[in-house]
Design a protein around this motif. Structure first.
Motif, PDB file in Angstrom:
ATOM      1  N   THR A 182       0.863  -1.179   0.000  1.00 50.54           N
ATOM      2  CA  THR A 182       0.000   0.000   0.000  1.00 50.54           C
ATOM      3  C   THR A 182       0.898   1.227   0.000  1.00 50.54           C
ATOM      4  N   GLY A 183       0.743   2.092  -0.996  1.00 55.69           N
ATOM      5  CA  GLY A 183       1.646   3.213  -1.185  1.00 55.69           C
ATOM      6  C   GLY A 183       1.338   4.411  -0.319  1.00 55.69           C
ATOM      7  N   PRO A 184       2.256   5.381  -0.262  1.00 55.15           N
ATOM      8  CA  PRO A 184       2.108   6.529   0.647  1.00 55.15           C
ATOM      9  C   PRO A 184       0.893   7.396   0.361  1.00 55.15           C
ATOM     10  N   ARG A 230       9.941  -8.977 -10.517  1.00 54.75           N
ATOM     11  CA  ARG A 230       9.950 -10.443 -10.596  1.00 54.75           C
ATOM     12  C   ARG A 230       9.654 -11.073  -9.237  1.00 54.75           C
ATOM     13  N   GLN A 231      10.324 -10.587  -8.210  1.00 57.47           N
ATOM     14  CA  GLN A 231      10.245 -11.231  -6.901  1.00 57.47           C
ATOM     15  C   GLN A 231       8.871 -11.090  -6.262  1.00 57.47           C
ATOM     16  N   PHE A 232       8.228  -9.952  -6.479  1.00 56.70           N
ATOM     17  CA  PHE A 232       6.957  -9.674  -5.805  1.00 56.70           C
ATOM     18  C   PHE A 232       5.775  -9.664  -6.770  1.00 56.70           C
ATOM     19  N   ALA A 233       5.938 -10.322  -7.922  1.00 59.31           N
ATOM     20  CA  ALA A 233       4.915 -10.273  -8.971  1.00 59.31           C
ATOM     21  C   ALA A 233       3.559 -10.762  -8.486  1.00 59.31           C
ATOM     22  N   MET A 234       3.532 -11.787  -7.633  1.00 57.24           N
ATOM     23  CA  MET A 234       2.260 -12.371  -7.216  1.00 57.24           C
ATOM     24  C   MET A 234       1.358 -11.358  -6.521  1.00 57.24           C
ATOM     25  N   TYR A 235       1.957 -10.358  -5.871  1.00 56.05           N
ATOM     26  CA  TYR A 235       1.140  -9.396  -5.140  1.00 56.05           C
ATOM     27  C   TYR A 235       0.418  -8.431  -6.071  1.00 56.05           C
ATOM     28  N   GLY A 236       0.864  -8.357  -7.306  1.00 55.06           N
ATOM     29  CA  GLY A 236       0.145  -7.559  -8.276  1.00 55.06           C
ATOM     30  C   GLY A 236      -1.025  -8.298  -8.899  1.00 55.06           C
ATOM     31  N   GLN A 237      -1.146  -9.595  -8.588  1.00 55.04           N
ATOM     32  CA  GLN A 237      -2.182 -10.422  -9.182  1.00 55.04           C
ATOM     33  C   GLN A 237      -3.339 -10.719  -8.231  1.00 55.04           C
ATOM     34  N   LEU A 238      -3.089 -10.647  -6.923  1.00 51.52           N
ATOM     35  CA  LEU A 238      -4.161 -10.890  -5.959  1.00 51.52           C
ATOM     36  C   LEU A 238      -5.091  -9.676  -5.921  1.00 51.52           C
ATOM     37  N   PRO A 239      -6.397  -9.875  -6.042  1.00 52.66           N
ATOM     38  CA  PRO A 239      -7.326  -8.751  -6.171  1.00 52.66           C
ATOM     39  C   PRO A 239      -7.236  -7.711  -5.054  1.00 52.66           C
ATOM     40  N   ASN A 240      -7.057  -8.146  -3.815  1.00 53.61           N
ATOM     41  CA  ASN A 240      -7.011  -7.182  -2.711  1.00 53.61           C
ATOM     42  C   ASN A 240      -5.834  -6.222  -2.851  1.00 53.61           C
ATOM     43  N   TYR A 241      -4.660  -6.763  -3.185  1.00 53.41           N
ATOM     44  CA  TYR A 241      -3.494  -5.900  -3.378  1.00 53.41           C
ATOM     45  C   TYR A 241      -3.605  -5.102  -4.669  1.00 53.41           C
ATOM     46  N   ARG A 242      -4.179  -5.733  -5.693  1.00 54.09           N
ATOM     47  CA  ARG A 242      -4.336  -5.038  -6.968  1.00 54.09           C
ATOM     48  C   ARG A 242      -5.174  -3.771  -6.799  1.00 54.09           C
ATOM     49  N   LEU A 245      -2.906  -1.123  -5.399  1.00 59.10           N
ATOM     50  CA  LEU A 245      -1.980  -0.648  -6.435  1.00 59.10           C
ATOM     51  C   LEU A 245      -2.699   0.291  -7.398  1.00 59.10           C
ATOM     52  N   ASP A 246      -3.913  -0.077  -7.779  1.00 60.79           N
ATOM     53  CA  ASP A 246      -4.676   0.774  -8.684  1.00 60.79           C
ATOM     54  C   ASP A 246      -5.003   2.115  -8.025  1.00 60.79           C
ATOM     55  N   ARG A 247      -5.344   2.083  -6.746  1.00 65.35           N
ATOM     56  CA  ARG A 247      -5.646   3.323  -6.036  1.00 65.35           C
ATOM     57  C   ARG A 247      -4.433   4.246  -6.016  1.00 65.35           C
ATOM     58  N   GLU A 248      -3.245   3.645  -5.922  1.00 69.97           N
ATOM     59  CA  GLU A 248      -2.006   4.419  -5.882  1.00 69.97           C
ATOM     60  C   GLU A 248      -1.588   4.872  -7.280  1.00 69.97           C
ATOM     61  N   GLY A 249      -2.177   4.274  -8.314  1.00 66.97           N
ATOM     62  CA  GLY A 249      -1.742   4.560  -9.677  1.00 66.97           C
ATOM     63  C   GLY A 249      -0.466   3.840 -10.042  1.00 66.97           C
ATOM     64  N   LEU A 256       6.123   0.522  -5.996  1.00 62.69           N
ATOM     65  CA  LEU A 256       6.028   0.909  -4.591  1.00 62.69           C
ATOM     66  C   LEU A 256       7.305   0.619  -3.814  1.00 62.69           C
ATOM     67  N   ALA A 257       8.231  -0.128  -4.397  1.00 64.53           N
ATOM     68  CA  ALA A 257       9.478  -0.444  -3.700  1.00 64.53           C
ATOM     69  C   ALA A 257      10.263   0.835  -3.420  1.00 64.53           C
ATOM     70  N   VAL A 258      10.839   0.884  -2.238  1.00 59.07           N
ATOM     71  CA  VAL A 258      11.688   2.024  -1.855  1.00 59.07           C
ATOM     72  C   VAL A 258      13.111   1.670  -2.259  1.00 59.07           C
TER      73      VAL A 258
END
Length: 316
Positions: A182-184, A230-242, A245-249, A256-258
């Motif tokens: 979840t982004g800032p 690559r490492q965190f790709a699955m989190y872009g596919q789960l609807p709750n996280y997606r 991500l969409d809300r953050e643009g 979102l990685a720092v």
């Protein structure tokens, strides 16, 4: 803003219980004051915390998070209270409903009413952790029980909450939230306001806001973001996280990685603090050298020692 570091499965890399305990010891030696463990499809996080707590008296622990559906609240409460007694009350218990894809497709359980489930679950769990006799007859739970674990005290309970309904539950029935991916901007404009308002309306103290994101100290941010993708790709596919991500643009987790040099990382942490985050759950990633350097940076920022890395960087 406090800084804690994710260990083991929370970083997207499975490792043995022995390896994770060694990682925690190494972090404690560097002066890191808080570590977080996930409960995904590997070792049991609370069991490891009980063991690690006996070996690292100066560090706090959190789960991010224990899925609620597979564990009856009386079982989870007993386990958490036991960990509290064994560690001298150093546990933060993060819980969450997980995802439909996990609960239904993997566990074979019903996920049709996650908000109702979580409200009843938190009601039972909170009462048991306080030592109350709980008598609840709900739509998803029926419990009449009381637990006693000498030497235990109620741990802080956080809820993995993303949408407004879960955030309001976290504000009313728990001590705050622990987020992931979840982004800032979303934290500042959505997560924190909803959570804080719910806690205030319930007469509860200001809630904890724990935000988890990948982080990498590097001279090549573009390469780090490619690795994160690559490492965190699955989190872009789960609807709750997606949805977050969409809300953050954001196109994906890599956005979102720092990442970057020390100045870039400081700026990223400052953005989170300005958004209302009270604790950053850092998940170091990258090469072994980058992970070690990132942990050194975080240890120094959290009041620990920057030097003294072990041969196997924690989280690696």
């Amino acid at each position: 803003m406090r800084i804690g570091i994710g260990v083991g499965d929370i970083a997207g890399r499975g490792s043995s219980p022995e390896s994770q305990i060694a990682q925690i010891r190494a972090l404690a030696e560097q002066g890191v004051r808080q570590v977080w463990l996930a409960q995904i499809f590997g070792a049991d996080a609370l069991t490891m915390i009980a063991v690690a707590g006996a070996q690292t008296p100066g560090i706090e622990f959190g789960t991010a998070v224990v899925p609620t559906y597979p564990r009856h609240p009386t079982a989870l409460a007993a386990q958490a209270m036991t960990v509290q007694a064994l560690t001298g009350s150093r546990l933060t218990l993060g819980v969450g409903p997980s995802h439909r894809e996990v609960v239904e497709d993997m566990f074979g359980l019903d996920y049709t009413r996650p908000a109702r489930h979580m409200r009843e679950y938190l009601t039972v769990l909170g009462g048991l952790l306080r030592g109350d006799r709980v008598d609840v007859t709900g739509e998803t739970l029926r419990v009449n029980a009381r637990l006693t674990v000498p030497g235990s005290s109620p741990p802080s309970v956080l809820v993995a909450a993303l949408g407004p309904v879960m955030l309001r539950l976290a504000g009313r029935l728990a001590d705050g939230t622990v987020t992931w991916m979840t982004g800032p901007e979303t934290l500042a404009g959505h997560t924190v306001p909803v959570l804080v308002q719910a806690a205030a309306e319930a007469g509860r103290p200001a809630p904890r806001v724990v935000a988890g994101l990948p982080i990498c100290l590097t001279a090549d941010p573009a390469a780090a973001r490619e690795r994160a993708a690559r490492q965190f790709a699955m989190y872009g596919q789960l609807p709750n996280y997606r949805a977050m991500l969409d809300r953050e643009g954001a196109d994906g987790p890599a956005d979102l990685a720092v990442v970057g040099d020390e100045a870039a990382l400081v700026a990223g942490l400052d953005r989170l603090a300005a958004a209302g985050v009270t604790e950053f759950l850092a998940v170091p990633f990258g090469t072994r050298e980058q992970i070690a350097e990132t942990i050194g940076f975080l240890a120094a920022r959290s009041g620990g020692r920057a030097g003294g890395q072990s041969d196997e960087p924690p989280g690696g």
